[in-house]
Design an enzyme around this catalytic site. Sequence first.
Site, PDB file in Angstrom:
ATOM      1  N   ASP A  72       0.852  -1.189   0.000  1.00 20.69           N
ATOM      2  CA  ASP A  72       0.000   0.000   0.000  1.00 20.69           C
ATOM      3  C   ASP A  72       0.891   1.242   0.000  1.00 20.69           C
ATOM      4  O   ASP A  72       1.734   1.404   0.890  1.00 20.69           O
ATOM      5  CB  ASP A  72      -0.871  -0.016   1.260  1.00 20.69           C
ATOM      6  CG  ASP A  72      -2.263   0.531   1.028  1.00 20.69           C
ATOM      7  OD1 ASP A  72      -2.376   1.525   0.297  1.00 20.69           O
ATOM      8  OD2 ASP A  72      -3.224  -0.032   1.584  1.00 20.69           O
ATOM      9  N   ASP A 128      -3.094   4.609  -2.493  1.00 26.24           N
ATOM     10  CA  ASP A 128      -4.158   5.181  -1.677  1.00 26.24           C
ATOM     11  C   ASP A 128      -4.611   6.531  -2.247  1.00 26.24           C
ATOM     12  O   ASP A 128      -3.787   7.359  -2.643  1.00 26.24           O
ATOM     13  CB  ASP A 128      -3.620   5.369  -0.251  1.00 26.24           C
ATOM     14  CG  ASP A 128      -4.661   5.826   0.734  1.00 26.24           C
ATOM     15  OD1 ASP A 128      -5.651   5.104   0.923  1.00 26.24           O
ATOM     16  OD2 ASP A 128      -4.473   6.910   1.326  1.00 26.24           O
ATOM     17  N   GLU A 143      -6.826   3.519  -5.697  1.00 29.19           N
ATOM     18  CA  GLU A 143      -8.062   3.820  -4.974  1.00 29.19           C
ATOM     19  C   GLU A 143      -8.585   5.148  -5.500  1.00 29.19           C
ATOM     20  O   GLU A 143      -7.965   6.188  -5.303  1.00 29.19           O
ATOM     21  CB  GLU A 143      -7.799   3.901  -3.470  1.00 29.19           C
ATOM     22  CG  GLU A 143      -9.068   4.186  -2.681  1.00 29.19           C
ATOM     23  CD  GLU A 143      -8.811   4.556  -1.235  1.00 29.19           C
ATOM     24  OE1 GLU A 143      -9.679   4.281  -0.391  1.00 29.19           O
ATOM     25  OE2 GLU A 143      -7.748   5.149  -0.943  1.00 29.19           O
ATOM     26  N   HIS A 188     -10.655  -2.798   4.257  1.00 23.77           N
ATOM     27  CA  HIS A 188     -10.392  -2.287   5.605  1.00 23.77           C
ATOM     28  C   HIS A 188     -11.168  -1.022   5.931  1.00 23.77           C
ATOM     29  O   HIS A 188     -11.197  -0.603   7.097  1.00 23.77           O
ATOM     30  CB  HIS A 188      -8.888  -2.010   5.753  1.00 23.77           C
ATOM     31  CG  HIS A 188      -8.401  -0.959   4.804  1.00 23.77           C
ATOM     32  ND1 HIS A 188      -8.294  -1.184   3.446  1.00 23.77           N
ATOM     33  CD2 HIS A 188      -8.015   0.329   5.000  1.00 23.77           C
ATOM     34  CE1 HIS A 188      -7.853  -0.081   2.865  1.00 23.77           C
ATOM     35  NE2 HIS A 188      -7.684   0.840   3.780  1.00 23.77           N
ATOM     36  N   ASP A 189     -11.776  -0.385   4.945  1.00 20.55           N
ATOM     37  CA  ASP A 189     -12.528   0.849   5.154  1.00 20.55           C
ATOM     38  C   ASP A 189     -14.040   0.647   5.117  1.00 20.55           C
ATOM     39  O   ASP A 189     -14.793   1.613   5.277  1.00 20.55           O
ATOM     40  CB  ASP A 189     -12.158   1.886   4.077  1.00 20.55           C
ATOM     41  CG  ASP A 189     -10.812   2.541   4.332  1.00 20.55           C
ATOM     42  OD1 ASP A 189     -10.371   2.565   5.496  1.00 20.55           O
ATOM     43  OD2 ASP A 189     -10.200   3.023   3.364  1.00 20.55           O
TER      44      ASP A 189
END
Length: 552
Positions: free
Chosen positions: A95, A196, A251, A325-326
């Site tokens: 990430d 990200d 993302e 994870h979000d």
Amino acid sequence: MSKTKRVIYQVYPKSFYDTNGDGIGDLPGVTQKLDYIADLGVDMIWLNPFYPSPQNDNGYDVSNYTAVDPMFGTMDDFSHLIEEAGKRGIDIMLDMVLNHTSTEHEWFQKALAGDPYYQDFYYLRPAKKDGSLPTNWDSKFGGPAWEPFGDTDLYYLHLFDVTQADLNWHNPNVRQALFDVVNFWIDKGVKGFRFDVLNVIGKSEDFVDSEKPGSSQEKRLYTDTPIVHEWIHELNQATFGSKEGFTTVGEMSSTTVKDGIQYSNPEANELSMIFQFHHLKVDYADGEKWTNPPFDFIELKRILDDWQTGMSDGNGWNALFLNNHDQPRSNSRFGDVENYPFETQTMLGQTIQFLRGTPYIFQGEEIGMTNPNYTSISDYKDIETLNNYQILKDKHIPEDDIMAIIQSKSRDNARTPMQWDDSEHAGFTTGTPWLKVAENYPQVNVSTERTEGKIFSYYQDLIRLRKSHDIISEGTYRGLFLDHPAIMAYVRELDGQQLLVLSHFYAGDVSIELPEEFRGRSARKLIGNGPLASLSENVTLSNYETVSFLLD
């Protein structure tokens, strides 16, 4: 391996497996569980950030891009993980948080100390003539997006937490420093990156007010701006672009199909694929996350269909997911985990994994982990959750209603420790876990699932079928029954063969009349979680049933 055949397993290291008893998952824990991951059948692991960080946003506030936070282990531990994963045919994806740094990062600290070179690494602006902030923008985590810059008369931009200062990508020195970071990890043996919030790096240097703080119009001021594509192409060419088989995903919050195509079309030399999140906002009342209405099933289908059709037409590529994870756990969000845990999880898994794109499986999804439904705000750790709890309190919303919203939307829903067995703390740690384990761990855990359950083996079959059937990995997509209130259906096509996918999103029985094109043809059931075994003019699906048929 081709992106069309890949299946990627997301590991949130902090919550995966703790080997030293400090209550925090670590890199040696991932290495110890590689056989479990390999047995599932995936061929790449995406690791959430494990870099040094004050952990104000669980590692997305990076203070050193080229080191391992001691809470997760050492660089030797990471190298060992790369080596052992490779032995099992598994590549590693990292990430990369390149929109902002922690305010504890050396670059920001040098800027605070007055170094003009590093001050140009960030967006520093004076107040307006009337003394108000440089713009009226909201932070995505609540409150204004500007914060005083030390003892100066300037403010720094933070689209996220106040400790996450946005980097000035207009500065070529910033871009080069970030490219050096990416190449550092490529040299360590990494074979993929998830970038990200990459589509918000293109803020204009001329900041203007929005019509309404926090609005979609405000987001357009800094999202998917034309220069983002230029900079991602530059990133591609300076780092991973020449690496055969390298996998990248961006993302891209609030993006469009048009931009999604450009980000992921191989001819653009930007990224392999993108995450977009429109389909996970179908339970937002009037676009507001911190609400709790039932999900809009027709809208969910419409959005997925738009992205499947649009990206296919433009030769773009989707990342396929309902969990990360979000996000809250999709089985708690879109199904019935109390009465139909197996049917719910396998229906959602099959529906999303058989679409056109690359599937991502979030840790615990393959055993049916659920939202924890904590009853006290003190159990939550996520900064976004805590900020919005206070915002909802300030609006005088009743406490029970606030907690129902938090239980349904908190990012901590996905971040609870992995449930390995029915021992204390679900076998995640011998210490005190950093986040409370979900109370259903005695029933929902890896050990029980592998000996008595059916979800893990179903996921194994889904992965095996993608790798063995080109129609799943390469076929075209066409949506069916888009207006049906309970069934999502689509057909994949390749070389004269069709794959028909039918999924029932609710309890009870529902019957449909199949289109003429599927009647009277040889059809073989490929996989399903319920009783339907053959096709006829009328078919009936039971509770959360999903089924796929191959037609020649």
